[in-house]
Design an enzyme around this catalytic site. Sequence first.
Site, mmCIF file in Angstrom:
data_model
loop_
_atom_site.group_PDB
_atom_site.id
_atom_site.type_symbol
_atom_site.label_atom_id
_atom_site.label_comp_id
_atom_site.label_asym_id
_atom_site.label_seq_id
_atom_site.Cartn_x
_atom_site.Cartn_y
_atom_site.Cartn_z
ATOM 1 N N ASP A 39 1.474 -28.900 65.587
ATOM 2 C CA ASP A 39 2.485 -27.979 64.770
ATOM 3 C C ASP A 39 2.480 -26.766 65.813
ATOM 4 O O ASP A 39 1.626 -26.029 66.433
ATOM 5 C CB ASP A 39 1.962 -27.542 63.510
ATOM 6 N N ASP A 60 4.516 -27.230 70.842
ATOM 7 C CA ASP A 60 5.932 -26.987 70.530
ATOM 8 C C ASP A 60 6.415 -28.341 70.772
ATOM 9 O O ASP A 60 6.395 -28.952 71.938
ATOM 10 C CB ASP A 60 6.613 -25.874 71.299
ATOM 11 N N SER A 149 17.788 -36.586 57.051
ATOM 12 C CA SER A 149 17.995 -35.471 55.754
ATOM 13 C C SER A 149 19.275 -36.227 55.349
ATOM 14 O O SER A 149 20.308 -36.837 56.062
ATOM 15 C CB SER A 149 18.579 -34.002 56.149
ATOM 16 N N TYR A 162 23.215 -28.423 61.548
ATOM 17 C CA TYR A 162 22.078 -29.344 60.878
ATOM 18 C C TYR A 162 22.643 -30.920 60.707
ATOM 19 O O TYR A 162 21.940 -31.673 61.316
ATOM 20 C CB TYR A 162 21.873 -28.639 59.644
ATOM 21 N N PHE A 195 13.382 -31.398 48.825
ATOM 22 C CA PHE A 195 11.942 -31.329 48.503
ATOM 23 C C PHE A 195 11.636 -29.878 48.565
ATOM 24 O O PHE A 195 12.061 -28.955 49.161
ATOM 25 C CB PHE A 195 11.353 -32.027 49.839
HETATM 26 N N1 NAD Z 1 12.370 -29.512 52.311
HETATM 27 C C1 NAD Z 1 13.768 -30.316 52.281
HETATM 28 O O1 NAD Z 1 14.154 -30.301 51.219
HETATM 29 C C2 NAD Z 1 14.083 -31.268 53.430
HETATM 30 C C3 NAD Z 1 15.119 -32.094 53.334
HETATM 31 C C4 NAD Z 1 15.651 -32.654 54.133
HETATM 32 C C5 NAD Z 1 15.317 -32.781 55.448
HETATM 33 N N2 NAD Z 1 14.067 -31.954 55.581
HETATM 34 C C6 NAD Z 1 13.614 -31.989 57.037
HETATM 35 O O2 NAD Z 1 12.275 -32.154 57.033
HETATM 36 C C7 NAD Z 1 11.444 -31.615 58.011
HETATM 37 C C8 NAD Z 1 10.532 -30.968 57.693
HETATM 38 O O3 NAD Z 1 10.929 -29.797 56.573
HETATM 39 P P1 NAD Z 1 10.087 -29.015 55.695
HETATM 40 O O4 NAD Z 1 10.657 -28.753 54.487
HETATM 41 O O5 NAD Z 1 8.735 -29.873 55.549
HETATM 42 O O6 NAD Z 1 9.816 -27.730 56.563
HETATM 43 P P2 NAD Z 1 8.551 -26.710 56.749
HETATM 44 O O7 NAD Z 1 9.255 -25.525 57.181
HETATM 45 O O8 NAD Z 1 7.689 -26.551 55.738
HETATM 46 O O9 NAD Z 1 7.587 -27.373 57.998
HETATM 47 C C9 NAD Z 1 8.091 -27.593 59.109
HETATM 48 C C10 NAD Z 1 6.921 -27.478 59.983
HETATM 49 O O10 NAD Z 1 7.408 -27.692 61.397
HETATM 50 C C11 NAD Z 1 6.794 -26.898 62.466
HETATM 51 N N3 NAD Z 1 7.666 -26.587 63.614
HETATM 52 C C12 NAD Z 1 8.957 -26.137 63.391
HETATM 53 N N4 NAD Z 1 9.239 -26.062 64.737
HETATM 54 C C13 NAD Z 1 8.311 -26.908 65.534
HETATM 55 C C14 NAD Z 1 8.252 -27.207 66.771
HETATM 56 N N5 NAD Z 1 9.290 -26.736 67.646
HETATM 57 N N6 NAD Z 1 7.309 -27.672 67.346
HETATM 58 C C15 NAD Z 1 6.060 -27.914 66.615
HETATM 59 N N7 NAD Z 1 6.176 -27.671 65.180
HETATM 60 C C16 NAD Z 1 7.398 -27.148 64.661
HETATM 61 C C17 NAD Z 1 6.765 -25.726 61.593
HETATM 62 O O11 NAD Z 1 5.914 -24.881 62.179
HETATM 63 C C18 NAD Z 1 6.208 -26.039 60.101
HETATM 64 O O12 NAD Z 1 5.005 -26.267 59.826
HETATM 65 C C19 NAD Z 1 12.535 -30.818 58.737
HETATM 66 O O13 NAD Z 1 13.204 -31.696 60.103
HETATM 67 C C20 NAD Z 1 13.658 -30.498 57.854
HETATM 68 O O14 NAD Z 1 14.620 -30.720 58.499
HETATM 69 C C21 NAD Z 1 13.545 -31.344 54.780
#
Ligand code: NAD
Length: 257
Positions: A39, A60, A149, A162, A195
């Site tokens: 991360d 990254d 998603s 997105y 989520f």
């Molecule tokens: N939460 C939701 O409702 C939801 C719904 C559909 C899809 N998603 C997808 O699920 C994935 C995770 O979402 P989440 O809700 O857990 O988000 P979050 O922001 O809670 O966690 C994402 C994590 O990814 C890390 N991150 C971001 N960019 C990065 C990079 N360039 N390199 C390394 N690490 C990186 C961040 O530091 C963070 O810890 C995302 O792709 C999001 O689009 C989430």
Amino acid sequence: MRGMDLTGTSALVTGGASGLGAGTARTLTSLGVRCTIFDRNEDGAKALAREIGADYLGGDITDPEDCQRAVDQAAEGGRLRITVNCAGTGWAERVIDRDNSPHDLGAFKRIQELNVVGTFNVMTRAASAMVLTEPLADGERGVIVNTASVAAFDGQVGQLAYSASKGAVVAMTLPAARDLAPVGIRVVTIAPGLFDTPLLEGMLRQEQREALGQSVLFPKKLGHTAQYGELVAHIAQNSYLNGEVIRLDGGIRMPPK
Ligand SMILES: NC(=O)c1ccc[n+]([C@@H]2O[C@H](COP(=O)([O-])OP(=O)(O)OC[C@H]3O[C@@H](n4cnc5c(N)ncnc54)[C@H](O)[C@@H]3O)[C@@H](O)[C@H]2O)c1
């Protein structure tokens, strides 16, 4: 379970410091998997790794060298069988703004770079390393799970960038599964609905998140990150799941707004 026994295997979980990735790292670790949390939030990755007994690496996913380092670390010991791509983010902007100005190109590119190129970087490098893992009795080496998603299918107002990025993650699933079938690596994508994660917390207040939960078909609440982790664990164990996109969304179909 007719499939992979998770105990003693290794997993790479991107975005594992928060949200869906953290839920995945917690579930897999509880099932005896040695997780490497990768991360860009290194402090967050370290804190969770300490708490649950996992490894971690700051970096990254848009940087191929960082990805290679993460894969190399996760593959140490030769048991990398699970790669889960959760790092990513959202973006809200319309094709044209209220003053008719066009969608910012830089923002569009940044979202593709993170959600599509980042997933590509990790998937390709992880596959190269997983090929070196000994196959199981049925020829399987492991599985790559990517995160799309429901916006890939039900893109709402303001989700141009997105939805494009998550549509690409969906579309990569079948060709990647076909490419990797000869080496016994499956590819499955999860398309989450709503989520309760820090990503959503950053965009909506508590009351707004509760109201959003009411829009889910059943159960009328936001998904819990453990439910995401449990699906990843099932996908890893069930060797007949391949080349598919699974909606995990309580039956929600997103309206235009
Ligand atoms: N939460 C939701 O409702 C939801 C719904 C559909 C899809 N998603 C997808 O699920 C994935 C995770 O979402 P989440 O809700 O857990 O988000 P979050 O922001 O809670 O966690 C994402 C994590 O990814 C890390 N991150 C971001 N960019 C990065 C990079 N360039 N390199 C390394 N690490 C990186 C961040 O530091 C963070 O810890 C995302 O792709 C999001 O689009 C989430």
